[in-house]
Design an enzyme around this catalytic site. Sequence first.
Site, PDB file in Angstrom:
ATOM      1  N   PHE A 152       3.705   4.095   3.534  1.00 44.34           N
ATOM      2  CA  PHE A 152       3.962   2.883   2.757  1.00 44.34           C
ATOM      3  C   PHE A 152       3.768   1.671   3.669  1.00 44.34           C
ATOM      4  CE2 PHE A 152       6.501   6.261   0.888  1.00 44.34           C
ATOM      5  CZ  PHE A 152       6.213   6.152  -0.465  1.00 44.34           C
ATOM      6  N   GLU A 153       3.088   0.642   3.170  1.00 44.14           N
ATOM      7  CA  GLU A 153       2.831  -0.567   3.943  1.00 44.14           C
ATOM      8  C   GLU A 153       3.173  -1.786   3.085  1.00 44.14           C
ATOM      9  OE1 GLU A 153       1.715  -1.006   7.060  1.00 44.14           O
ATOM     10  OE2 GLU A 153       0.902   0.950   7.675  1.00 44.14           O
ATOM     11  N   GLN A 154       4.145  -2.560   3.551  1.00 44.75           N
ATOM     12  CA  GLN A 154       4.575  -3.782   2.865  1.00 44.75           C
ATOM     13  C   GLN A 154       4.053  -4.992   3.633  1.00 44.75           C
ATOM     14  OE1 GLN A 154       6.542  -5.081   0.227  1.00 44.75           O
ATOM     15  NE2 GLN A 154       6.158  -7.069   1.153  1.00 44.75           N
ATOM     16  N   PHE A 178       0.843  -1.199   0.000  1.00 49.42           N
ATOM     17  CA  PHE A 178       0.000   0.000   0.000  1.00 49.42           C
ATOM     18  C   PHE A 178       0.874   1.242   0.000  1.00 49.42           C
ATOM     19  CE2 PHE A 178      -1.618   3.594   2.412  1.00 49.42           C
ATOM     20  CZ  PHE A 178      -2.835   3.851   1.789  1.00 49.42           C
TER      21      PHE A 178
END
Length: 859
Positions: free
Chosen positions: A325-327, A258
């Site tokens: 940012f989402e990993q 995201f």
Amino acid sequence: MTFFICMPFMASASDISAANTRIEQALLTEDINTHLTQPAEYLGYPLGEWHLRHDQINHYLQLLASESDRVSLDSAGYSEERREQITAVITSEKNQKNLADIIEYRSNIKYGTMQTNRTNQNPLVVWLAYSIHGDEASGAHAALALSHYLAAANTPWVKELLDDTVILLTPTQNPDGFDRFSNWANNNKGQVIVTDNNHREHNQDWPGGRFNHYLADLNRDWLFLRHPASQGRVAFFHKWQPHYVGDFHEMWHQQSYFFQPGVPDRVNPLTKPANQALSNELAAFHRQALDEVKQVYFSGQMFDDFFYGKGSTYPDINGAVGILFEQASSRGQAQDSPNGVVTLAESIDNQFATSISSLKGAHALRKKLMKYQTDFFSSNIKRYREGKQSGRLVKAHGGATHINELVSILAQHKISVKYLNTVIEDDDINFTPQDSVFIPDSQPQHDLLEALFDKRTEFKDETFYDISTWNFESALSLSLIKKAKPSAKYLSDKPNGKITKATYPKDSVALVIDWQQAAAAPLLQQLLQQGVIVKYAQKPFSLNVNIGNRTAEKPQTSKQAIKFVAGSLQIPLKQQNFTAIELAEIVATLAQQHQVDVVASASSHAATGMDLGSDDFIKVKPVTPLIITGADTNASETGQMWHYLDKTLGIATTMVNTERLVSLDLSAYSHIFMADGPYHLISDATSRKLGQYVTEGGTIVAQKRALVWLNKRNILNSEPKTSRELNNLFITSGMDYGDQSKLKARQSIGGAIVALKLDATHPVAFGLPNPLPVMKNREISFNLTSTPFIVAAKYENDLLISGYLANEYQRAFANTPAMIVETKGKGKIVALADNLLFRNIWLGSEKVYANALYFVPSQ
């Protein structure tokens, strides 16, 4: 340049090691300065083969700075466990030589005094910050690779970037949690990588690495500044005043990747539209970078830009653009997911890719980012220069301690205040120099000031990723006049109400402390630790005391009646183990240290209420608290209890996991604290032991779901209502399948401020403002009870102060108990429907726990 993701099939550590070298291999295809030490060379193994520790990261950045003229270091201070938060400052050699000028320029930009005597350089400033949640480790690893790349690459775009930009790389924003997690992951890693979700590597023991030393979520602390890591980070932000902030996280392993923008209808109304427009423009660069490596992603869903206390949204109200940012997380080396195996190597690659896209996007849009920041502050600068004396006149119920805490928080956010040099009466409130300040509206940080005191109950979208409100007026229990216009002659730039060390008259028989003062509780604890006898008042009273410049040698006769609330403390000056002079010195020293006002009385006779020798003054007993900890307790709330008992009250506090309780002698502890949690792991034997503990005279202080467990075990008689029962309040007939998410949002209480009506005669309510604002963030309440004398507080009929709370809940909670104190045998159970310590910023209600400690056992 080309980026690589790792294939989702692995069987051994050597396979992962090879995968993790792909970033470095890609870099070798470019023009790279080979004299600089690569991360793999420093570590002795490929980046990602083992989880890094914080000290390894710091040492590598120090090595890189010693090798490269492009790299210098800056510090954001230390964590609770004294780990330094180092940032790599990466830019051209020319900019490195002018950093002092650049920092001066950046730190003054919000004030409109941007010119320096030596240079007018104004480079773009980009801050990329990683791993504020300690178990979201891929970002920190990517930051190490990125620091080397930016220091070593000689490609034209990198040189141009560094000429125009100062890049701040902070690999770890939560050093204590990061090391807790890295040790866990490394300790449970085998030669053969296990991707099974049930493997220990992917399931941390309580409390996990997400949290800091006191088990706080540091990505919820940007506004509240309860922890030193947060304080250092916010100071760092205002020092550099970046244009762009990249905030790198991890999410559930079942998801993809995201990046913002988030849900459009869930942007805070105070955020400027230009901010979201830039977020959308920047997103194009992230899409391109992830499409190139065939990493699927999503935007515009799940996450929002509402709560300003997070790393991606704090910049938005401070003249910058923040991007989340989402990993998907491997929570170790590799983990199965519906999308295939998620690997640490792949995660590092993705975070590296979006770090590069952040730099490319920010550089391409630098003129727009600079203009956005200039426009953001320009109207406030104009307002500031006009200097209109209109603003908030603020008084803290808790006195000097809480007003000083407010001033400290505001100062760290670069919000200025004016101090009072005399008493100001407005709207029947006496604002005094000791407990009040004036906060002008006319100042550069006007937008953030509005955000801190924002109060609203209507929202475009009723879904919130975090809390829906955080109003400081409620959190600190402030009395506030919003559009006050005090005369400038009543205001000062320096504090005037500081309490100096007192000399009490020799004819004093007792020293008395009003319990409304916030610091009266830690002062009481220090007196008890020194063996001083202290009594508390069960009822209000008043004393006639001498006023003016009275001295021990020359007493004055002018007297004034001073009122004291129930709970106020009396220190008799005739005690077996101390002389009156010794006691007076002890109290005077502590009173100055804690900024507590102490009144000396020359007589035990009261002007109203009971005399000082009355049995209605109860001796306070020393306390020995225990907090139940472990996997079935809420780590954050447990940490908040620990933080309050340890850091605020200064009590030696025992913490014991649930499985060990059965083997302990619980009679050694005056109080047992139970934070929110299901408590499924407590055995029947432990349940019986806790029941016996209360019956024999112990006190349990419990909140939220712990009350459900106590009720089911017949320890608590009062019956809580849980979410399962409360969800039945919502009518679902006529709803479509697609309405489920909206219903779930209405049924969720992410965080709303509600008002409690206190029984002021009850010991747990002593010294508190009434009504009392509290943060409600779980669906739980009590059924109405006919048992007399046990309800210490009820929700007000019109209970919602700020935030979102469904009408169904408002009707259901109105006039129902919120705080109950039951007697069971010789002991007590203090049952709280809410967490009154919320994130250790809810200073107005935290005294409930002190009351439970010092007053409830004496009943």
